[in-house]
Enzyme design. Structure first.
Site, PDB file in Angstrom:
ATOM      1  CG  HIS A 105      54.959  47.906  34.141  1.00 38.16           C
ATOM      2  ND1 HIS A 105      53.729  48.511  34.057  1.00 38.16           N
ATOM      3  CD2 HIS A 105      55.268  47.491  32.891  1.00 38.16           C
ATOM      4  CE1 HIS A 105      53.302  48.451  32.796  1.00 38.16           C
ATOM      5  NE2 HIS A 105      54.211  47.829  32.077  1.00 38.16           N
ATOM      6  CE1 TYR A 134      45.780  51.139  40.558  1.00 30.05           C
ATOM      7  CE2 TYR A 134      48.006  51.494  39.742  1.00 30.05           C
ATOM      8  CZ  TYR A 134      47.000  50.641  40.168  1.00 30.05           C
ATOM      9  OH  TYR A 134      47.223  49.285  40.206  1.00 30.05           O
ATOM     10  N   PRO A 185      40.155  45.676  43.806  1.00 29.13           N
ATOM     11  CG  PRO A 185      39.233  45.974  41.691  1.00 29.13           C
ATOM     12  CD  PRO A 185      38.860  45.799  43.117  1.00 29.13           C
ATOM     13  CE  LYS A 222      49.826  44.224  46.912  1.00 27.94           C
ATOM     14  NZ  LYS A 222      50.759  44.034  45.823  1.00 27.94           N
ATOM     15  CE1 TYR A 239      49.730  48.909  42.254  1.00 26.14           C
ATOM     16  CE2 TYR A 239      51.551  47.705  41.244  1.00 26.14           C
ATOM     17  CZ  TYR A 239      50.275  48.235  41.175  1.00 26.14           C
ATOM     18  OH  TYR A 239      49.536  48.075  40.029  1.00 26.14           O
TER      19      TYR A 239
HETATM   20  P1  RFL Z   1      38.816  32.071  41.063  1.00 19.58           P
HETATM   21  O1  RFL Z   1      39.626  32.656  39.962  1.00 19.58           O
HETATM   22  O2  RFL Z   1      37.475  32.646  41.328  1.00 19.58           O
HETATM   23  O3  RFL Z   1      38.678  30.515  40.743  1.00 19.58           O
HETATM   24  C1  RFL Z   1      37.801  29.686  41.460  1.00 19.58           C
HETATM   25  C2  RFL Z   1      37.420  28.527  40.571  1.00 19.58           C
HETATM   26  O4  RFL Z   1      36.555  27.649  41.290  1.00 19.58           O
HETATM   27  C3  RFL Z   1      35.465  27.289  40.453  1.00 19.58           C
HETATM   28  N1  RFL Z   1      34.332  26.926  41.320  1.00 19.58           N
HETATM   29  C4  RFL Z   1      33.989  25.639  41.593  1.00 19.58           C
HETATM   30  N2  RFL Z   1      34.524  24.482  41.182  1.00 19.58           N
HETATM   31  C5  RFL Z   1      33.934  23.341  41.639  1.00 19.58           C
HETATM   32  N3  RFL Z   1      32.869  23.339  42.458  1.00 19.58           N
HETATM   33  C6  RFL Z   1      32.300  24.472  42.890  1.00 19.58           C
HETATM   34  N4  RFL Z   1      31.237  24.454  43.705  1.00 19.58           N
HETATM   35  C7  RFL Z   1      32.875  25.706  42.456  1.00 19.58           C
HETATM   36  N5  RFL Z   1      32.593  27.008  42.682  1.00 19.58           N
HETATM   37  C8  RFL Z   1      33.476  27.718  41.996  1.00 19.58           C
HETATM   38  C9  RFL Z   1      35.207  28.521  39.602  1.00 19.58           C
HETATM   39  O5  RFL Z   1      34.493  28.206  38.409  1.00 19.58           O
HETATM   40  C10 RFL Z   1      36.634  28.976  39.346  1.00 19.58           C
HETATM   41  O6  RFL Z   1      37.179  28.403  38.172  1.00 19.58           O
HETATM   42  O7  RFL Z   1      39.614  32.080  42.443  1.00 19.58           O
HETATM   43  P2  RFL Z   1      41.199  31.896  42.756  1.00 19.58           P
HETATM   44  O8  RFL Z   1      41.741  30.736  42.017  1.00 19.58           O
HETATM   45  O9  RFL Z   1      41.312  31.989  44.225  1.00 19.58           O
HETATM   46  O10 RFL Z   1      41.906  33.170  42.076  1.00 19.58           O
HETATM   47  C11 RFL Z   1      41.688  34.453  42.601  1.00 19.58           C
HETATM   48  C12 RFL Z   1      41.709  35.481  41.478  1.00 19.58           C
HETATM   49  O11 RFL Z   1      40.932  35.041  40.381  1.00 19.58           O
HETATM   50  C13 RFL Z   1      41.162  36.794  41.987  1.00 19.58           C
HETATM   51  O12 RFL Z   1      41.738  37.134  43.237  1.00 19.58           O
HETATM   52  C14 RFL Z   1      41.398  37.973  41.087  1.00 19.58           C
HETATM   53  O13 RFL Z   1      41.071  37.750  39.756  1.00 19.58           O
HETATM   54  C15 RFL Z   1      40.555  39.117  41.656  1.00 19.58           C
HETATM   55  N6  RFL Z   1      40.234  40.077  40.660  1.00 19.58           N
HETATM   56  C16 RFL Z   1      41.216  40.924  40.310  1.00 19.58           C
HETATM   57  N7  RFL Z   1      42.431  40.866  40.950  1.00 19.58           N
HETATM   58  C17 RFL Z   1      43.406  41.672  40.614  1.00 19.58           C
HETATM   59  O14 RFL Z   1      44.496  41.576  41.200  1.00 19.58           O
HETATM   60  N8  RFL Z   1      43.202  42.605  39.598  1.00 19.58           N
HETATM   61  C18 RFL Z   1      42.006  42.682  38.905  1.00 19.58           C
HETATM   62  O15 RFL Z   1      41.857  43.474  38.008  1.00 19.58           O
HETATM   63  C19 RFL Z   1      40.952  41.839  39.260  1.00 19.58           C
HETATM   64  N9  RFL Z   1      39.759  41.884  38.624  1.00 19.58           N
HETATM   65  C20 RFL Z   1      38.957  40.107  40.060  1.00 19.58           C
HETATM   66  C21 RFL Z   1      38.738  41.012  39.015  1.00 19.58           C
HETATM   67  C22 RFL Z   1      37.924  39.263  40.463  1.00 19.58           C
HETATM   68  C23 RFL Z   1      36.647  39.298  39.886  1.00 19.58           C
HETATM   69  N10 RFL Z   1      35.602  38.432  40.400  1.00 19.58           N
HETATM   70  C24 RFL Z   1      35.917  37.419  41.367  1.00 19.58           C
HETATM   71  C25 RFL Z   1      34.246  38.582  40.178  1.00 19.58           C
HETATM   72  C26 RFL Z   1      37.503  41.047  38.378  1.00 19.58           C
HETATM   73  C27 RFL Z   1      36.451  40.203  38.800  1.00 19.58           C
HETATM   74  C28 RFL Z   1      35.145  40.277  38.034  1.00 19.58           C
HETATM   75  C1  PHB Z   2      44.332  45.041  35.498  1.00 20.63           C
HETATM   76  O1  PHB Z   2      45.176  45.198  34.600  1.00 20.63           O
HETATM   77  O2  PHB Z   2      43.319  44.366  35.336  1.00 20.63           O
HETATM   78  C2  PHB Z   2      44.564  45.691  36.807  1.00 20.63           C
HETATM   79  C3  PHB Z   2      45.780  46.297  37.065  1.00 20.63           C
HETATM   80  C4  PHB Z   2      45.986  46.938  38.268  1.00 20.63           C
HETATM   81  C5  PHB Z   2      44.984  46.961  39.211  1.00 20.63           C
HETATM   82  C6  PHB Z   2      43.771  46.343  38.952  1.00 20.63           C
HETATM   83  C7  PHB Z   2      43.551  45.718  37.741  1.00 20.63           C
HETATM   84  O3  PHB Z   2      45.194  47.604  40.384  1.00 20.63           O
END
Ligand code: RFL
Ligand code: PHB
Length: 390
Positions: free
Chosen positions: A72, A200, A292, A296, A384
């Site tokens: 993109h 957005y 989100p 990032k 971004y």
């Molecule tokens: P993760 O992905 O949370 O992975 C952590 C892993 O550790 C495990 N765990 C354990 N394992 C062993 N012992 C324990 N005591 C443990 N406790 C936990 C968990 O089961 C899991 O598998 O962290 P990591 O690897 O740092 O990755 C970070 C990303 O996942 C996160 O920053 C993003 O997904 C944040 N986020 C989003 N980021 C975006 O850029 N765009 C999004 O749209 C977006 N949507 C989100 C999100 C995070 C969410 N969370 C945390 C609730 C939506 C949600 C719902």
């Molecule tokens: C997503 O595709 O999940 C997404 C994309 C951009 C954002 C947040 C979430 O800023």
């Protein structure tokens, strides 16, 4: 069992760290509390910075990403019923890639299995020990047995609710936090995205985001109140509300369909400092959370483990402590800039219950300035697409 680096958590941070260390000949075992299927079932981020793509290349897991990732070159901002494009590539010479976190995780899991590397799934009562002394180790319970993994270093990649950060004495860690007065309701559906790029939208009914996973799969979000429940939102109600928050020309083009996933996530900014405690290193969501809005979260998790793998490689290959000594400071310099950007973009695009008419005028003036000024558009684009990794 013994390994060089014990990684707690098999999310993107833990899996990518494992892959980067494997490329460098460093042995690591991952301990995860959930099943592989559970980890793959979490629908989260969707936008990768070029630096994240480069790390996935370095880890040898970018083959499908190269084929299926959607480059993109910009994004669209919607307000006052109009669309305004921010030309990332024209302004910065850089672009982002749309490729879901689920896909990144799957590619990393497959590469790990193919290389015969150990990941312990469904480990119970995981705990980290000895990181302030000479004998760090991780304990866990599995299949009725108490097990121990001895190691040189522990990487706490266990997310916001993990055990690693919680094991650090409160007096050794500083927490900075902001909780926002709303959440995001997300929907995933097998319908073609409404626009070629992400939209957005700032609207008086609340923020909306049109995102995507592929040419046939869309991800949409709506700002919701913190007390709202997924059960209150039928698919039809979601699509109706989404269309109300988009400019008419976009709303008319939305293809609706049955949701595959629907969930509400709270929005939070959070940083824990420092990110190193003896031989324990925190990485990814274990150390920081961003709202989100700037996409990032996953990208910061990737840059953290990029720095950590470099530091560990310098430790084992060059016998130099410089990289691991600089880890926390290098990460935090980048994290705080991403925290600022995510907080700013969230503040600009959402309806805040408490700001009133003056706050709305300020948002509007800033949006007009943003789309009308090359300097302001460039500042958005530069953040971004991702600030450089130093
Ligand atoms: P993760 O992905 O949370 O992975 C952590 C892993 O550790 C495990 N765990 C354990 N394992 C062993 N012992 C324990 N005591 C443990 N406790 C936990 C968990 O089961 C899991 O598998 O962290 P990591 O690897 O740092 O990755 C970070 C990303 O996942 C996160 O920053 C993003 O997904 C944040 N986020 C989003 N980021 C975006 O850029 N765009 C999004 O749209 C977006 N949507 C989100 C999100 C995070 C969410 N969370 C945390 C609730 C939506 C949600 C719902
Ligand atoms: C997503 O595709 O999940 C997404 C994309 C951009 C954002 C947040 C979430 O800023």
């Amino acid at each position: 069992m013994r390994t060089q680096v014990a990684i707690v958590g098999a999310g993107p941070a833990g899996l990518l760290l494992g892959a980067l260390l494997h490329q460098a000949g460093i042995d690591a075992v991952i301990i995860e509390q959930r099943s592989a299927e559970y980890v793959l079932g979490r629908i989260r981020a969707g936008v990768l910075e070029q630096t994240t793509v480069a790390l996935l290349e370095q880890a040898g897991v970018a083959e499908r990403l190269r084929r299926e990732g959607l480059p993109h070159d910009g994004t669209e901002l919607a307000f006052d019923g109009q669309l305004h494009r921010i030309d990332f590539f024209g302004l910065t010479g850089r672009r982002v890639t749309v490729y879901g976190q689920t896909e990144v995780t799957q590619d990393l899991m497959q590469a790990r299995a193919a290389a015969g590397l150990t990941t312990v799934y469904e480990a119970e009562n995981v705990s980290v020990h000895g990181f302030d002394g000479a004998a760090p180790h991780v304990r866990y319970h599995q299949a009725g047995r108490d097990l121990e993994l001895a190691c040189d270093f522990i990487a706490g990649c266990d997310g916001y609710h993990g055990v690693s950060r919680a094991s650090v004495p409160a007096c050794a860690i500083a927490i900075f936090e902001k909780v926002y007065p709303f959440g995001w309701l997300g929907i995933l559906a097998d319908v073609p995205p409404v626009r070629h790029e992400l939209v957005y939208a700032n609207h008086e009914r609340g923020f909306a985001l049109c995102s995507q996973r592929s040419r046939t799969r869309s991800r949409y979000y709506l700002q919701t109140s913190l007390t709202d429940k997924v059960e209150n939102w039928s698919d039809a109600a979601f699509w109706d509300e989404l269309r109300l928050r988009l400019p008419a020309e976009v709303a008319q083009q939305v293809t609706t369909g049955a949701s595959i996933e629907k969930s509400i996530a709270p929005l939070r900014s959070f940083v824990a400092e420092p990110m190193r405690f003896g031989t324990l290193f925190l990485a990814g969501d274990a150390a920081h959370i961003v709202p989100p809005t700037g996409a990032k979260g996953l990208n910061l998790a990737a840059s953290d483990v990029g720095y950590l793998s470099q530091g560990l490689i310098e430790h084992y290959r060059d016998k130099s402590p410089a990289g691991i000594d600089a880890y926390s400071q290098r990460c935090l310099a980048r994290i705080w800039k991403a925290e600022r950007f995510s907080w700013w973009f969230t503040s600009l695009m959402h309806k805040f219950p408490e700001t009133g008419a003056f706050g709305q005028k300020m948002q509007h003036a800033e949006l007009e300035y943003l789309v009308g000024s090359k300097a302001a558009s460039t500042a958005l684009a530069e953040n971004y697409v991702g600030l450089p990794i130093r």
